[in-house]
Scaffold this active site. Structure first.
Site, PDB file in Angstrom:
ATOM      1  CD  GLU A   1      -3.093  -1.031   2.138  1.00 48.84           C
ATOM      2  OE1 GLU A   1      -2.895  -0.373   3.167  1.00 48.84           O
ATOM      3  OE2 GLU A   1      -4.155  -1.619   1.895  1.00 48.84           O
TER       4      GLU A   1
ATOM      5  CD  GLU B   1      -4.145  -6.129   2.653  1.00 42.63           C
ATOM      6  OE1 GLU B   1      -4.907  -5.495   3.417  1.00 42.63           O
ATOM      7  OE2 GLU B   1      -2.945  -5.882   2.550  1.00 42.63           O
TER       8      GLU B   1
HETATM    9  C1  GAL Z   1      -4.462  -2.968   4.876  1.00 42.95           C
HETATM   10  C2  GAL Z   1      -3.010  -3.346   5.110  1.00 42.95           C
HETATM   11  C3  GAL Z   1      -2.894  -4.611   5.927  1.00 42.95           C
HETATM   12  C4  GAL Z   1      -3.788  -4.522   7.123  1.00 42.95           C
HETATM   13  C5  GAL Z   1      -5.211  -4.287   6.677  1.00 42.95           C
HETATM   14  C6  GAL Z   1      -6.217  -4.236   7.811  1.00 42.95           C
HETATM   15  O1  GAL Z   1      -4.592  -1.643   4.532  1.00 42.95           O
HETATM   16  O2  GAL Z   1      -2.352  -3.533   3.883  1.00 42.95           O
HETATM   17  O3  GAL Z   1      -1.554  -4.799   6.303  1.00 42.95           O
HETATM   18  O4  GAL Z   1      -3.364  -3.487   7.955  1.00 42.95           O
HETATM   19  O5  GAL Z   1      -5.265  -3.074   6.017  1.00 42.95           O
HETATM   20  O6  GAL Z   1      -7.524  -4.070   7.320  1.00 42.95           O
END
Ligand code: GAL
Ligand code: ZN
EC number: 3.2.1.23
Length: 682
Positions: free
Chosen positions: A152, A315
């Protein structure tokens, strides 16, 4: 472009075994449970630098070797991250230049993550060194699926190294200080520069109101981040030329607006595969699930459009997150429906943050496949297992692309930066992306595919181009839009368009001539309304509410479709249409609700014969039908985002793939239900 070497849809996600090295029984259990959960891919190493190189030059790769081995044993793949998203404490201590400096000139301490200087030669060299080690050690592993570079990317650094890089970038762009002073209109408040060294990044302690500077700084930050990334991937490209590369992009939570800090259209050119992290607030108290679904659909379409190819969900959460203002659990069915929705729009994966909940620290209560409870006997595990099963059942869609779009909505990151920064209108109601969503809604409800494209993309592939609130518009783009329309295209423009050029300088002499020709009108004034004020526009005897922005226009050669009913511009045109050689232009001078936009797009869609390629009939707009297809088959994803059941009609028999049953005629889709039909192309 390198493609993913996988015959199946990816299911799995962030795995952090470095946190569990003192718990061997947990590490052992992980891979067994992954197999049980139908997980075939893990993403490792995002924040592992300190675990892999605990002291400078001292390496511990054994635990990472184990991950590759164990995944191999269960037939799974590894997405390997480079660790630049979080550097070790020893590095910050020994080489303070790697630390980020904020806009007030304060050097940050070691801590948190995503906070390195993106110019620092030392950090760049360290990252390359480390990535070289990773590529040498794991490049030949047969289950290395792809590189996940950093995590990110975002934010900015204002250290002296970055100031110098910014000045260098500006010299490159403008050549002379005179050109820079002209472009930024620095005579205002007597800010003219007579030496490059006087130029400084925007700061609350210095200049934060010089719009040209702000805009160029945003452009620089985006370019410099891409440059940092390009430096990162150099050893990966050299040593593993066949392994595809991605980095995970972002969008905000409630409105699912693309991350504001970077120009993803530009960034995507440097990736093999686009991936993004998706955390919408399902089942909130301010909108219906249907509305949330429409917003997710649009941002998925945006990420698909970045490269016009399938993308990955890198994710998502299998249950709740821990950082929304209210962290709702996913209701039954929501996990399945929301996961398959991404696939329907062109994702080739459903990956999670995270496999196992951390025992401590800030994300210990973030949802995970394995909770602190530690077993497979949870509702979450069951839901994840189910999605894994679904992805296996529809594995053949992996080779299919989302149905081709004839409609494009223009979105421009630079325009968003300039519009958000300009001191005019109303900050509370500018809502650029949300406005695009209100234009998107009709097409989503009618299952008509839409691409979200940058103004730099060739428009000729589309029948309809919708270009709302294009405040910062170059004359080059105006020419392109005119050409597109005169050779047969249809364009929709709106209020707050064509106000400034690419340097954020106002167009002189009234509304630009190219736009006057294109739309057959002149914008005279822009009225910004208070939130509780409104006007009324009338089209074909029907009244619609107008709010926030009403432009007063004079019609030169267009046809009035709607007129204002109130205020000093009552009787003046509010919506117009013009024939432009072989094409047509529409102009919407005020902000309307989706009821009006739906009526207008109904009219336009009929005229252009825009329709869904779906042969399945539906009776409710909350049922979305998205199609992925190859040369032999269409896969119709039928998703009910309503809170009640609905029926769809099949006019011939098709296999429903999740149940493997042949269906025909009326099929009931329960509330929150999904069915996927395989239809042969004859
Ligand atoms: C994302 C990040 C992850 C984790 C996740 C939690 O933005 O890449 O490492 O923090 O959020 O929702
Ligand atoms: Zn810096």
């Amino acid at each position: 472009m390198k493609e993913l070497n996988s015959s199946y849809l990816l299911h799995g996600g962030d795995y952090n075994p470095e946190q569990w090295q003192d718990y061997p029984q947990i590490l052992e259990q992980d891979f067994k449970l992954m197999k049980d959960a139908n997980i075939n891919t893990v993403t490792v190493g995002m924040f592992s630098w300190a675990a892999l190189e605990p002291e400078e030059g001292v390496y511990h790769f054994e635990w990472l070797d184990d991950v590759f081995d164990h995944m191999n044993e269960i037939g799974g793949k590894v997405i390997l991250a480079t660790p630049s998203g979080a550097r070790p404490a020893w590095m910050a201590e020994k080489y303070p230049e790697v630390l980020r400096t904020n806009s007030k000139g304060e050097k940050l301490y070691f801590g948190e993550r995503h906070n390195h200087c993106f110019t620092s030669p030392i950090y760049r060299a360290k990252v390359q060194e480390f990535n070289t080690l990773l590529a040498k050690r794991y490049g030949a592993r047969n289950n290395l699926l792809m590189w996940h570079v950093s995590n990110e990317y975002g934010g900015e650094c204002h250290c002296e190294l970055c100031q110098e890089a910014f000045r260098h970038w500006l010299k490159n762009k403008y050549g002379t200080l005179k050109a820079l002073n002209d472009a930024w209109w620095t005579t205002f408040w007597g800010h003219s520069f007579n030496d490059w060294s006087q130029v400084h990044s925007p700061s609350p302690l210095g200049d934060s109101n010089l719009n040209g500077l702000n805009l160029d700084w945003r452009r620089f930050v985006s370019d410099q981040t891409i440059d940092f990334y390009s430096n990162e991937i150099q050893p990966l490209r050299e040593l593993t030329p066949n392994v595809p590369i991605t980095t995970n992009f972002m969008a905000d939570t409630f409105d699912l607006i693309p991350f504001r800090g970077l120009d993803y259209f530009e960034f995507a050119k440097h990736l093999d595969v686009v991936s993004w992290d998706c955390y919408p607030a399902w089942n909130n108290d301010f909108e219906t699930p249907k509305h949330t679904a429409m917003k997710v659909a649009m941002i998925d379409d945006y990420f698909r459009s970045l490269k016009q190819q399938n993308f990955l969900i890198m994710e998502s959460t299998p249950s709740q997150v821990n950082w929304h203002p209210y962290n709702r659990a996913k209701r039954p069915n929501v996990h399945r429906l929301s996961s398959l929705q991404h696939i329907a729009h062109g994702s080739d994966s459903n990956l999670y943050f995270q496999w196992r909940q951390s025992r401590g620290a800030s994300e210990m209560f973030h949802g995970a496949v394995i909770t602190h409870e530690g077993s497979s006997k949870t509702r979450i595990f069951h839901d994840v297992h189910q999605v894994g099963q679904d992805l296996n059942a529809i594995a053949e869609v992996k080779d299919c692309k989302h149905a081709k779009a004839e409609v494009a909505i223009i979105f421009d990151h630079e325009n968003m930066w300039a519009l958000n920064d300009t001191q005019n209108y109303a900050n509370e109601t500018k809502n650029y992306w949300q406005t695009l969503q209100s234009h998107y809604q009709y097409f989503w409800e009618h299952d008509i595919p839409v691409d979200i494209i940058s103004p730099k993309v060739d428009l000729t592939a589309y029948k309809l181009v919708i270009d709302p609130m294009h405040f910062l518009m170059s004359t080059k783009f105006m020419d392109q839009l005119y050409k597109f329309t005169s050779s047969g295209g249809t364009v929709v423009g709106t209020y707050l368009s064509g106000v400034v050029n690419e340097n954020d300088l106002a167009y002189l002499g009234g509304w630009p001539e190219q736009l006057q020709h294109l739309f057959g009108l002149k914008v005279e004034e822009t009225d910004t309304l208070y939130p509780n004020q409104s006007n009324v526009i009338e089209m074909d005897g029907q009244s619609f509410r107008a709010q926030d922005y009403c432009e007063v226009i004079s019609n030169i050669s267009a046809k009035n479709l709607a007129i204002y009913k109130d205020d000093f511009y009552a009787g003046r045109p509010a919506v117009t249409m013009k024939k432009v050689d072989h094409g047509t232009s529409y102009f919407i001078a005020c902000r309307t609700n989706s009821d009006f936009l739906n009526s207008l797009y109904e009219l336009i869609s009929k005229r252009l014969e825009l329709k869904s390629d779906s042969s399945i009939g539906k009776d409710n707009a909350a049922v979305s039908i998205q199609i992925r297809q190859n040369s032999t088959h269409k896969y119709l994803f039928v998703m009910n985002f309503d809170e009640t059941a609905h029926q769809v009609e099949l006019d011939h028999s098709m296999t429903e793939m999740l149940t493997n049953e042949l269906r025909n005629g009326t099929v009931k889709i329960p509330a929150g239900g999904v069915a996927i039909f395989r239809d042969q192309i004859v």
